[in-house]
Structure formats: C-alpha cells, structure tokens
Write a protein that holds these residues in place. Structure first.
Motif: not given
Length: 542
Positions: A323-326, A455-462, A495-512
């Motif tokens: 979200x910070x990247x976005x 934009x609403x981040x969650x780790x446990x779900x809501x 990002x945790x598994x290493x498939x994305x960086x913060x930058x690539x994840x942020x760019x994909x989120x902005x597309x969404x």
C-alpha cells in the motif's frame, strides 16, 4: 528474500520468522548465523543478541518494546519477556527529502469515472438515504426494501434456501429455488447508470453530547459530498440534537450543491405521509442521477484511503508496504492518499513528524495524537492497549510493533495535510486522518473524508466494507487468501515467498485499483453487501 527469516532494518536487534523455526535450526541474518534455541512460530520475532531487563527492543529501526527479563540469543520474543515501549519524539525542523518513484508508466493511464460539477470524480454512482437520528432507522429500512425490490437492486439471500430446506425437511420435502428468486435474478435495473442506492443507519443523533451530534453532522455531510454520491435523501425526526440546520451548514462549508431531499416526520405527520414524500422526491433524484455516465479520467483524481484490520506479523512486511508503494505512486501522480488509525501510529511519530511539510502540520499531528491518547488514559486505557488478542497471537505483541508496521501503508511521501475526524481531504499528497484503529469506525471516517477507493490490508481476515467507497481487501499471506477467497481481493503473500517484490506487488495492485475504479471489477465486500457504517462516538474507541 530469505525464506525462513528476515531483518527489517540494519539496526534491528530482533529477527522475524517467515516460517516456523524449531530448536536447533540455524538461520543467517546479515551474514551472522543464529542458532534457534526454542520454537518460534511464523510471524513472530527472535533475539539476535542477549538482552537484560531494561534493554530496548528494536524493529523497523526504532524502539518497539523493552525487555522485562533476560532473553538469550535465538530465543523467542514474547509478552512474557518484553513490554510496550516507544522512543520519545520531538518537534524539530528539518528538510525532508523525498525520492519520488518513477511514474512514467502511469502518466497516461486513466480510469472510467463519474465527473462531478465540483471537480471531484466518483468511482461509483450512488444515491444515499440516511437518518439524522436513530429514531428514523426503521423508516430508512422501509425505504430500502421498497426501492431495492422495485428497482432491481435486491439480491436473493443464498442462505434462505438452506433455511427453507431445513423447514421442509421436517415434512420430508426438498426446497430448490423459489419463483421470487428467479424473478430477482432475471430482473433488469431501471436506472442502468446508477450503481445503487445506499441506505445508512446508525445509533447516534440524540441523547449524547452536542459534540457527538456536531461530529455526526460533519460525517454525514462528508458522505453526501462524496464523489461517489450523486445526491441524498435525509430523514429527520425533528427534535434531535443532530439538526438538519447543522448538516446544511456543514454542506455549505464544503460548497456542496448536490440534490438534497429532506423529509421531517414531525412536520409531515404520519409515517405514510413521510414515506410517500420521500419516495416521490427520491425517485426524481434518481432520474437525474442516472444521467451521469463514466468517462476517462486521469489517475490524479483518485483519493485512496489506507486501512488495516485483523493484522498479523506479516502486515508490516508484505501488504502494508505494498500500500505504501501505491500511495507513493498516487502522490507522485498528483492524487490524494489518506492514512488513518492514529492509535496505530504510536511509536512511528518521529518519522511522520519529520515528513510533515510544515511545522504547523507537525504540531497538529502531535496535538491530535496526545489529546486522543490522554482521553484513552482517563478511562483506564491507552494506545498501548490497542493490539487485539488476534494481533498478539500472530506476532504483533506491542502497539509499537503493530504501529511501525501499520505506518508502512503511508509509504515515504511527505505529509501534505493533517485532518481531524470528519475534515475533508482537499490537499494533493499524503494526508493523515485522525480516526480510531477500530476497522469500521476508521473506514467510515475515510469515506467521510472523501476516499473514493479504500485499500484494506488484513492478515487474519475480515469482511469489512463500506456503503459508498469500494473496499479492496489485501491479504498479507497466501494461506489466508486461499482459505478466505470470498473476502480477499488481492494477495501480497507472494512477497513473503519471494515471487514478488514490494514494487511489483504495488504495481499490480494499482492495475487492480484502476479496474475497480472503472466499475469493471466489483470488490468482494460489494458482492457480499458488506456495507458497514459506524460513526465514531468521540469518547474513547481504540
């Protein structure tokens, strides 16, 4: 990214477990081998050196706790060996230098929005029906049932079949699908350019303090003025503290000229007279609202609310930095982002103070933070009591740990404005908005300050959503996103598994975001009709 552990800042003295670590396991942190001495669950922290009582616990490059007993290197950090602590902050002048992200790929991008006469742009087109006081909630619900059924906005309840099956099962029969459901599923909307009518109810408006009534009027004015709202119908009893006069004064301050239908029960007499008048005048407003059409709009017209809830130990590592990247991209493009939840900025104050563009903004931020915290302490609470049991279980042991991760949603941009609750965002750039950390009270406030996407981040779900602003739910981890696909819109667990960086994840989120803002994709909260609205009763709510 190391797939077992992580150091968030070179000055940190604790590491983060990205997966479960067992006793005897070796992990490498900054070229140093650490022998894990006991089980450390994923998302939790472990000591990188020996601690004695009184030593500072450092994460994100700042103080997030204090050791309360000896902790040996490789042992888990828990509430049994640390307590909440933050570094003192000071109001000091300084020139913050921001390196804006490259926005070349986004400059010519657009979304399909609704242009309003006041130069705001909506990502949706709603008519709003709301009460000035809780006494009118029942009448709002009468209007909701009538309008949604008649105009094709109602949806069959998927659980109705289950209940009817149970009832008919007593008689040995089986229920499949009712005629009413068939009609509802095939019904076409009367107003194709209207995304819906949103009906709000609440428990305020009278019986509380005059401050709460004034604050409610400011919040409702923000909802009526919101770019996703074409006009509104207001139901008033007539004798409540939250007077229509105050609402109109708040709207005038916002220069709001949208169609406004006001009906007052004590003036109209019978409920039938009230409802009949409300329906007639609202219908005329709907005809006008449906004339609006989507058209291409530049991304600087996006106003993005930044929120988290049901947070976990990965929130500050994956979803919040995304979200910070976005946020940084939107700010660089000339748009507005709004970071809320002041109890979850406790411990991150100095960084935010340093980023304020003026001393006046820094002073306002500190004043709002300290006033709020003192109000909490007067009733036996405080910001340090903010983490929920779920937060603690998943690694957010102290409010400072939670806050330093939560602040990552605001990226690195300078702070262009600081807003008290119900103040409307008008200044391009990153805005700070004083709200509680309570999920729904905070999202309610974000929409009231003009966020046309949240934009609403969650780790446990809501399942939290909002009546007028689409809420995009962003998961911190893939396990939860897979487990709860009906509420999660976007996963940053990559990002945790290493498939994305913060930058690539942020760019994909902005597309969404562009797809949602254009009406081409509905959020899960919209699909499930999670239209949550709780005004902040300005006593104490954390």
């Amino acid at each position: 990214m190391n797939n077992t552990s992580l150091l968030l800042d070179s000055s940190d003295n604790v590491g983060v477990a990205l997966s479960d670590l067992v006793s005897g396991e070796k992990v490498k942190i900054s070229q140093v081998d650490i022998d894990i001495q006991e089980f450390v669950p994923a998302k939790h922290k472990f000591a990188l050196r020996d601690f004695i009582p009184g030593d500072d616990i450092i994460m994100y490059g700042t103080v997030v706790g204090e050791a309360t007993r000896p902790i040996r290197q490789g042992h888990a950090i828990t509430l049994q060996n640390i307590k909440h602590k933050t570094r003192s902050y000071e109001l000091k002048s300084g020139q913050y230098v921001w390196k804006a992200p490259d926005i070349a790929a986004w400059k010519s991008r657009t979304f399909m929005g609704y242009k309003r006469a006041d130069n705001q742009v909506g990502t949706a087109n709603y008519w709003l029906v709301l009460p000035m006081v809780f006494c009118e909630n029942t009448n709002v619900k009468l209007l909701q049932e009538a309008f949604e059924n008649a105009l094709g906005f109602s949806q069959p309840n998927p659980y109705e079949v289950q209940i009817k099956n149970l009832i008919l099962g007593l008689q040995g029969e089986k229920f499949t699908e009712t005629v009413a459901q068939k009609v509802a599923s095939g019904r076409s909307k009367i107003f194709p350019n209207l995304d819906g009518i949103r009906f709000l109810t609440h428990s305020l408006g009278c019986g509380g303090t005059r401050q709460d009534a004034d604050s409610l009027c400011g919040l409702l004015a923000g909802y009526i003025h919101h770019p996703n709202v074409a006009g509104a119908t207001v139901l008033s009893l007539g004798c409540q503290n939250a007077e229509v006069r105050i609402l109109k004064e708040k709207l005038a301050k916002l220069n709001c000229t949208k169609p406004l239908v006001v009906v007052e029960q004590q003036q109209e007499g019978t409920t039938d007279a009230l409802i009949t008048k409300a329906i007639q005048e609202t219908f005329e407003g709907l005809v006008l609202a449906s004339q609006s059409q989507r058209e291409p709009v530049s991304l600087d017209k996006l106003v993005i609310g930044l929120e988290c809830g049901g947070s976990d130990g990965f929130s500050g590592i994956s979803a919040n930095p995304t979200l910070g990247r976005v946020s940084d991209l939107i700010v660089a493009l000339g748009g507005i982002t709004i970071l809320s939840e002041f109890p979850e900025l406790c411990g991150a104050e100095q960084n935010l103070i340093n980023r304020c563009e003026t001393a006046e903004l820094a002073n306002k931020f500190v004043h709002l933070m300290e006033t709020y915290n003192e109000a909490a302490k007067r009733v036996g609470s405080g910001f340090d009591m903010n983490p929920s049991p779920g937060n603690i279980k998943d690694g957010l042991l102290t409010d400072a740990i939670k806050s330093c991760g939560a602040a990552k949603k605001g990226g690195t941009a300078p702070i262009s404005d600081v807003l008290d609750y119900t103040e409307y965002a008008k200044t391009p750039g990153l805005n700070l908005l004083c709200t509680p950390g309570n999920d729904v009270e905070s999202t309610t406030g974000l929409a009231g300050s003009g966020a046309n996407i949240i934009l609403f981040t969650t780790g446990l779900g809501t399942p939290t959503g909002n009546p007028i602003s689409p809420v995009i739910k962003v998961s911190t981890n893939t396990k939860m996103a897979t487990k709860m696909p009906d509420i999660i819109d976007f996963n940053t667990g990559t990002i945790i598994t290493g498939e994305d960086t913060i930058e690539t994840s942020g760019d994909k989120l902005l597309d969404y975001i562009i797809e949602v803002a254009s009406g081409r994709v509905k959020t899960k909260a919209e699909e499930k009709r999670n239209f949550d609205f709780i005004p902040w009763k300005r006593g104490v709510s954390l």
